[in-house]
Scaffold this motif. Structure first.
Motif, short mmCIF file in Angstrom:
data_model
loop_
_atom_site.label_atom_id
_atom_site.label_comp_id
_atom_site.label_asym_id
_atom_site.label_seq_id
_atom_site.Cartn_x
_atom_site.Cartn_y
_atom_site.Cartn_z
N LEU A 8 0.82 -1.22 0.00
CA LEU A 8 0.00 0.00 0.00
C LEU A 8 0.86 1.27 0.00
O LEU A 8 0.71 2.14 -0.87
N GLY A 9 1.76 1.38 0.97
CA GLY A 9 2.52 2.63 1.13
C GLY A 9 3.90 2.62 0.50
O GLY A 9 4.53 3.65 0.38
N ASN A 10 4.39 1.40 0.15
CA ASN A 10 5.75 1.24 -0.38
C ASN A 10 6.81 1.77 0.59
O ASN A 10 7.82 2.34 0.16
N CYS A 12 6.94 -0.19 3.97
CA CYS A 12 7.16 -1.28 4.94
C CYS A 12 7.38 -2.63 4.25
O CYS A 12 8.50 -3.15 4.23
N ARG A 13 6.31 -3.22 3.68
CA ARG A 13 6.38 -4.60 3.20
C ARG A 13 7.08 -4.75 1.85
O ARG A 13 7.97 -5.59 1.70
N SER A 14 6.65 -3.98 0.84
CA SER A 14 7.24 -4.21 -0.49
C SER A 14 8.72 -3.84 -0.57
O SER A 14 9.47 -4.53 -1.28
N TRP A 43 0.59 7.97 -0.79
CA TRP A 43 0.68 8.59 0.54
C TRP A 43 2.12 8.88 0.98
O TRP A 43 2.35 9.83 1.71
N HIS A 44 3.05 8.05 0.63
CA HIS A 44 4.43 8.22 1.13
C HIS A 44 5.43 8.47 0.01
O HIS A 44 6.62 8.27 0.20
N MET A 45 4.92 8.92 -1.14
CA MET A 45 5.81 9.11 -2.29
C MET A 45 7.03 9.94 -1.93
O MET A 45 6.90 11.01 -1.32
P1 4NP Z 1 3.11 -0.79 3.58
O1 4NP Z 1 2.60 -0.24 4.99
O2 4NP Z 1 1.91 -0.82 2.66
O3 4NP Z 1 3.61 -2.15 3.91
O4 4NP Z 1 4.19 0.17 3.12
C1 4NP Z 1 1.85 0.91 5.16
C2 4NP Z 1 2.48 2.15 5.16
C3 4NP Z 1 1.76 3.29 5.40
C4 4NP Z 1 0.39 3.21 5.63
C5 4NP Z 1 -0.23 1.98 5.61
C6 4NP Z 1 0.50 0.83 5.37
N1 4NP Z 1 -0.34 4.39 5.91
O5 4NP Z 1 -1.52 4.25 6.29
O6 4NP Z 1 0.19 5.50 5.78
#
Ligand code: 4NP
Length: 161
Positions: A8-10, A12-14, A43-45
């Motif tokens: 989702l946010g790129n 943590c997991r990916s 969201w985190h670009m």
């Molecule tokens: P990711 O985790 O998808 O594994 O990078 C997240 C990072 C940020 C958010 C959600 C999941 N967020 O809600 O900002």
């Protein structure tokens, strides 16, 4: 070949999956595979990987230079520089979002990463065992769990190449 891991946010997991898969390819002596990651959200670009993702990777001797990017429908265009040959979604929400932005003929190349775990053979994509849970609001142990979930599938992906 280009493999893109997606969450989702790129942050943590990916990115963690990217580092683990790249490491497994190196261990197996496989060259010529580009491994990247992206998020379905913007969201985190531009942000770096989450500190807990980096800390978990370092625990295992891995490092990562990362900036968050959003995957868009254009990435699936034939002449797009980021066009993936294989997309590895972390969870079923990511998978469904990818299906909604990617042309139908590419859907076979979009897979849940945990579908490569032999323990999950034949399972429905909707079962929790097929998804890597979002650790964003979690603690160190949640990130460690994500790392452990990624190891076997990444090894199997290398074997499948
Ligand atoms: P990711 O985790 O998808 O594994 O990078 C997240 C990072 C940020 C958010 C959600 C999941 N967020 O809600 O900002």
């Amino acid at each position: 070949m280009r493999i893109t891991t997606v969450c989702l946010g790129n942050i943590c997991r990916s990115p963690m999956a990217e580092a683990v898969l790249r490491h497994e390819l190196e261990l197996a002596g496989v060259s010529g595979v580009i491994v990247e990651s992206a998020g379905t959200s913007s969201w985190h670009m531009g942000d770096g990987a989450h500190p807990r993702t980096l800390a978990t990777l370092r625990t295992h001797g891995l490092d990562l230079d990362h900036r968050s990017r959003q995957i868009t429908s254009e990435w699936f265009d034939k002449d797009h520089p980021n066009r993936p040959d294989l997309v590895l979604a972390m969870d079923v929400d990511n998978l469904e979002m990818l299906h909604s932005i990617a042309p139908t003929e590419t859907h076979e190349s979009i897979r849940l990463i945990r579908s490569y775990d032999p323990a999950n053979a034949g399972l429905s994509i909707y079962l929790p065992a097929m998804s890597v849970p979002d650790p964003y609001y979690g603690d160190e142990s949640d990130y460690a769990t994500v790392f452990e979930m990624l190891r076997v599938p990444c090894r199997e992906i290398v074997v499948s190449l």
